[in-house]
Design a protein around this motif. Structure first.
Motif, mmCIF file in Angstrom:
data_model
loop_
_atom_site.group_PDB
_atom_site.id
_atom_site.type_symbol
_atom_site.label_atom_id
_atom_site.label_comp_id
_atom_site.label_asym_id
_atom_site.label_seq_id
_atom_site.Cartn_x
_atom_site.Cartn_y
_atom_site.Cartn_z
ATOM 1 N N SER A 30 1.462 -12.237 42.881
ATOM 2 C CA SER A 30 1.824 -11.200 41.919
ATOM 3 C C SER A 30 1.300 -9.866 42.433
ATOM 4 C CB SER A 30 1.243 -11.510 40.530
ATOM 5 O OG SER A 30 -0.159 -11.402 40.546
ATOM 6 N N THR A 31 1.730 -8.831 41.793
ATOM 7 C CA THR A 31 1.205 -7.506 42.087
ATOM 8 C C THR A 31 1.086 -6.744 40.776
ATOM 9 O OG1 THR A 31 1.408 -5.536 43.465
ATOM 10 C CG2 THR A 31 3.440 -6.427 42.582
ATOM 11 N N GLN A 32 0.020 -6.008 40.642
ATOM 12 C CA GLN A 32 -0.215 -5.213 39.436
ATOM 13 C C GLN A 32 0.045 -3.753 39.778
ATOM 14 O OE1 GLN A 32 -4.004 -5.904 37.538
ATOM 15 N NE2 GLN A 32 -4.107 -3.793 36.870
ATOM 16 N N LEU A 33 0.963 -3.145 39.053
ATOM 17 C CA LEU A 33 1.314 -1.745 39.262
ATOM 18 C C LEU A 33 0.864 -0.937 38.054
ATOM 19 C CD1 LEU A 33 4.942 -2.458 40.470
ATOM 20 C CD2 LEU A 33 2.973 -1.976 41.918
ATOM 21 N N ASN A 34 0.137 0.154 38.302
ATOM 22 C CA ASN A 34 -0.381 1.006 37.227
ATOM 23 C C ASN A 34 0.029 2.450 37.467
ATOM 24 O OD1 ASN A 34 -2.146 -1.051 35.937
ATOM 25 N ND2 ASN A 34 -3.144 -0.987 37.923
ATOM 26 N N HIS A 35 0.324 3.137 36.381
ATOM 27 C CA HIS A 35 0.650 4.561 36.453
ATOM 28 C C HIS A 35 -0.012 5.257 35.261
ATOM 29 C CE1 HIS A 35 2.801 8.306 37.038
ATOM 30 N NE2 HIS A 35 3.199 8.251 35.789
ATOM 31 N N GLY A 36 -0.764 6.302 35.527
ATOM 32 C CA GLY A 36 -1.398 7.081 34.472
ATOM 33 C C GLY A 36 -1.040 8.544 34.609
ATOM 34 N N LYS A 37 -0.689 9.169 33.477
ATOM 35 C CA LYS A 37 -0.300 10.583 33.502
ATOM 36 C C LYS A 37 -0.787 11.251 32.229
ATOM 37 C CE LYS A 37 3.740 13.535 33.511
ATOM 38 N NZ LYS A 37 4.183 14.175 34.717
ATOM 39 N N LYS A 40 -3.937 20.956 27.915
ATOM 40 C CA LYS A 40 -5.345 21.338 27.770
ATOM 41 C C LYS A 40 -6.136 21.139 29.061
ATOM 42 C CE LYS A 40 -5.395 20.301 22.868
ATOM 43 N NZ LYS A 40 -5.951 19.458 21.805
ATOM 44 N N VAL A 41 -5.689 20.208 29.917
ATOM 45 C CA VAL A 41 -6.356 19.949 31.196
ATOM 46 C C VAL A 41 -5.311 19.818 32.289
ATOM 47 C CG1 VAL A 41 -8.387 18.828 30.206
ATOM 48 C CG2 VAL A 41 -6.392 17.465 30.739
ATOM 49 N N GLU A 42 -5.747 19.956 33.518
ATOM 50 C CA GLU A 42 -4.860 19.818 34.672
ATOM 51 C C GLU A 42 -5.304 18.598 35.488
ATOM 52 O OE1 GLU A 42 -2.141 21.553 35.637
ATOM 53 O OE2 GLU A 42 -2.253 22.697 33.776
ATOM 54 N N LEU A 43 -4.815 17.431 35.120
ATOM 55 C CA LEU A 43 -5.146 16.206 35.839
ATOM 56 C C LEU A 43 -3.937 15.751 36.643
ATOM 57 C CD1 LEU A 43 -6.964 14.245 32.980
ATOM 58 C CD2 LEU A 43 -8.003 15.582 34.812
ATOM 59 N N THR A 44 -4.195 15.184 37.812
ATOM 60 C CA THR A 44 -3.093 14.653 38.608
ATOM 61 C C THR A 44 -2.749 13.252 38.124
ATOM 62 O OG1 THR A 44 -4.614 13.772 40.258
ATOM 63 C CG2 THR A 44 -3.770 15.984 40.644
ATOM 64 N N SER A 45 -1.515 12.865 38.306
ATOM 65 C CA SER A 45 -1.085 11.517 37.958
ATOM 66 C C SER A 45 -1.723 10.521 38.923
ATOM 67 C CB SER A 45 0.436 11.395 38.042
ATOM 68 O OG SER A 45 1.038 12.229 37.086
ATOM 69 N N GLU A 46 -2.003 9.331 38.440
ATOM 70 C CA GLU A 46 -2.613 8.289 39.253
ATOM 71 C C GLU A 46 -1.689 7.081 39.316
ATOM 72 O OE1 GLU A 46 -5.522 8.096 40.993
ATOM 73 O OE2 GLU A 46 -5.860 10.213 40.563
ATOM 74 N N THR A 81 1.011 3.195 32.023
ATOM 75 C CA THR A 81 2.042 2.186 32.196
ATOM 76 C C THR A 81 1.477 1.095 33.100
ATOM 77 O OG1 THR A 81 3.736 3.886 32.056
ATOM 78 C CG2 THR A 81 4.413 1.765 32.951
ATOM 79 N N TYR A 82 1.646 -0.153 32.685
ATOM 80 C CA TYR A 82 1.141 -1.311 33.426
ATOM 81 C C TYR A 82 2.297 -2.281 33.598
ATOM 82 C CZ TYR A 82 -1.247 -5.794 33.998
ATOM 83 O OH TYR A 82 -1.637 -7.030 34.436
ATOM 84 N N TRP A 83 2.500 -2.772 34.813
ATOM 85 C CA TRP A 83 3.585 -3.703 35.100
ATOM 86 C C TRP A 83 3.064 -4.722 36.095
ATOM 87 C CZ3 TRP A 83 7.654 -3.827 39.181
ATOM 88 C CH2 TRP A 83 8.732 -4.626 38.805
ATOM 89 N N CYS A 84 3.324 -6.012 35.848
ATOM 90 C CA CYS A 84 2.772 -7.064 36.707
ATOM 91 C C CYS A 84 3.808 -8.168 36.956
ATOM 92 C CB CYS A 84 1.515 -7.640 36.077
ATOM 93 S SG CYS A 84 0.657 -8.789 37.152
ATOM 94 N N PRO A 85 4.710 -7.976 37.923
ATOM 95 C CA PRO A 85 5.649 -9.055 38.249
ATOM 96 C C PRO A 85 4.915 -10.169 39.007
ATOM 97 C CG PRO A 85 5.965 -7.218 39.736
ATOM 98 C CD PRO A 85 4.940 -6.786 38.732
#
Length: 89
Positions: free
Chosen positions: A31-38, A43-49, A9-13
């Motif tokens: 502006s600010t760029q906000l990113n969320h990755g999940k 199959k894998v155990e990755l943490t959200s970023e 997810t990418y959001w840039c107000p």
């Protein structure tokens, strides 16, 4: 058939102010760029970023007949100086 394994997810107000003055149009903005990755698979155990990158920009644009030229300086994680030349139709 493939299933989604990663959701990004990418959001840039942003906010920008400018003022036309003869053939010049100076502007400034923030502006600010906000990113969320999940990951969405078992199959894998990755943490959200999550990340946030603030940005400050200042520049001016020159418009004369069909020609345009601009210069912009961005202050962010990676500071940049950009020059652009173009034509308006």
């Amino acid at each position: 058939m493939s299933s989604t394994q990663l959701r990004l997810t990418y959001w840039c107000p942003s906010s920008l102010v400018s003022k036309q003055w003869k053939i010049f149009e100076p502007y400034a903005g923030i502006s600010t760029q906000l990113n969320h990755g999940k990951e969405t698979t078992s199959k894998v155990e990755l943490t959200s970023e999550n990340s946030m990158t603030p940005r400050l920009m200042i520049g001016t644009q020159l418009k004369y007949k069909f020609a345009t030229a601009s210069v912009e300086y961005d202050v962010s994680t990676l500071n940049t100086l950009a020059f652009k030349v173009g034509a308006t139709f």
